[in-house]
Write a protein that holds these residues in place. Structure first.
Motif, short mmCIF file in Angstrom:
data_model
loop_
_atom_site.label_atom_id
_atom_site.label_comp_id
_atom_site.label_asym_id
_atom_site.label_seq_id
_atom_site.Cartn_x
_atom_site.Cartn_y
_atom_site.Cartn_z
N LEU A 147 -64.79 7.15 25.40
CA LEU A 147 -63.94 6.91 26.05
C LEU A 147 -63.34 5.33 26.71
O LEU A 147 -62.68 4.70 26.48
N ARG A 152 -60.40 3.18 25.25
CA ARG A 152 -59.35 2.37 26.31
C ARG A 152 -58.94 0.97 25.89
O ARG A 152 -58.26 0.02 26.11
N TRP A 158 -58.14 11.80 15.25
CA TRP A 158 -57.63 10.35 16.29
C TRP A 158 -56.15 11.15 15.50
O TRP A 158 -55.60 10.49 14.41
N ALA A 181 -55.14 9.36 21.08
CA ALA A 181 -55.63 11.07 21.50
C ALA A 181 -57.34 11.24 20.77
O ALA A 181 -56.90 11.36 19.21
N THR A 207 -58.41 16.95 22.88
CA THR A 207 -59.13 17.10 23.95
C THR A 207 -59.91 15.40 25.13
O THR A 207 -60.30 15.09 26.08
N LEU A 208 -59.71 14.23 24.64
CA LEU A 208 -59.11 13.08 24.81
C LEU A 208 -57.70 11.67 24.47
O LEU A 208 -57.57 12.00 23.65
N PHE A 219 -55.68 7.80 31.40
CA PHE A 219 -57.12 7.69 30.38
C PHE A 219 -57.77 9.42 31.05
O PHE A 219 -57.83 9.75 31.56
N ASP A 247 -60.48 13.10 30.15
CA ASP A 247 -61.45 13.41 28.50
C ASP A 247 -62.04 15.11 29.52
O ASP A 247 -61.43 14.99 30.49
N GLU A 265 -64.13 14.95 31.94
CA GLU A 265 -64.88 14.61 33.15
C GLU A 265 -63.84 14.49 33.96
O GLU A 265 -63.72 14.42 35.57
N ALA A 320 -53.15 15.48 26.86
CA ALA A 320 -54.62 15.89 27.14
C ALA A 320 -54.78 15.15 28.41
O ALA A 320 -55.60 15.76 29.73
#
Length: 267
Positions: A2, A6, A79, A103, A111-112, A125, A127, A129, A218
């Protein structure tokens, strides 16, 4: 990964800003939406950078050729990129509310997600977490969607510009006793307002494509919100038709938004 994504979004945003102060020719796609040199430069950089980062994961961008769009159904993971979301805002040069969206799609889920705002240097952003917002080089802060109040709701919409169906939704909320406030923002930042608890509900009944919504979805979901279609099902990806149906983002999954929405698309 991630963190790397970014940085890719930030670098793509810098390439967009290199064009922002210039007078640029604007081409138009078959759907009459604008395409600029900035879109192409951002697309080329992101595709190259993601392929270097994850050689085994294919990349689908809004600016990808049609054969790649057609071939995506064989991809289990890929992606999904909008290299410049809000091109009309970029061309008008009035609000700076355009973004870079990246994404990761696994199966049919985003998922991200990374949404970067080049003019403001702000990154959203998420994910597994959680969801975060970073302003410039400051420490990223977690963001959380909020619950709808009993008698007030903030809707990302305009009675004048969002279309007849959204205006009707706002009227029904009024009639149900909600004090309705409107929030306004460009591009995928509308979803981010919901994700960070600045708005409650974003009804999007005009057409979008999968790259328009994936990164922001996401973020909304990692912040505790939900992105659904008219039938109440979660918006999914790598559909047979890459166009999305009507989309409804909400910060409070318990909010009974469907009672305010037409269940049949107006003709």
């Amino acid at each position: 990964m991630l963190s790397d994504v970014r940085q890719i979004a930030v670098q793509a945003g810098q390439r967009i800003l290199d064009f922002y102060a210039q007078e640029l020719p604007v081409d138009y796609k078959s759907d009459d939406s604008p395409l600029t040199h900035a879109d192409r430069a951002s697309h080329a950089y992101i595709v190259q950078a993601l392929r270097a980062l994850t050689p085994d994961i294919p990349v689908l961008s809004e600016e990808s050729p049609e054969d790649e769009v057609a071939g995506r159904k064989g991809w289990a993971t890929f992606w999904l990129v909008d290299p410049l979301d809000g091109t009309k805002e970029f061309v008008k040069k009035t609000t700076g509310q355009f973004t870079v969206n990246i994404a990761l799609i696994e199966g049919n889920e985003a998922t991200l997600g990374v949404v970067y705002v080049p003019v403001k240097g702000v990154t959203y952003f998420a994910d597994a977490e959680g969801a975060f917002k970073q302003e410039g080089d400051a420490v990223p802060q977690p963001i959380t969607a909020r619950s709808v109040a009993e008698d007030a709701i903030t809707v990302v919409a305009s009675r004048d510009h969002a279309g007849a169906e959204v205006a009707a939704i706002l009227d029904r909320l009024d009639e149900a006793g909600y004090a309705v406030e409107s929030a306004s923002m460009g591009s995928s930042l509308k979803f981010c307002l919901v994700a960070e608890g600045q708005a409650d509900f974003y009804p999007r009944t005009v057409p979008t494509f999968e790259w328009d919504t994936a990164a922001a979805q996401a973020i909304v979901e990692a912040a505790g919100g939900r992105v659904a279609t008219r039938d109440g099902e979660r918006l999914v990806y790598n559909k047979d038709d890459i166009r999305n149906p009507s989309v409804f983002a909400l910060g409070d999954p318990a909010f009974d938004w469907q009672r305010f929405v037409e269940q049949e698309v107006p003709s």
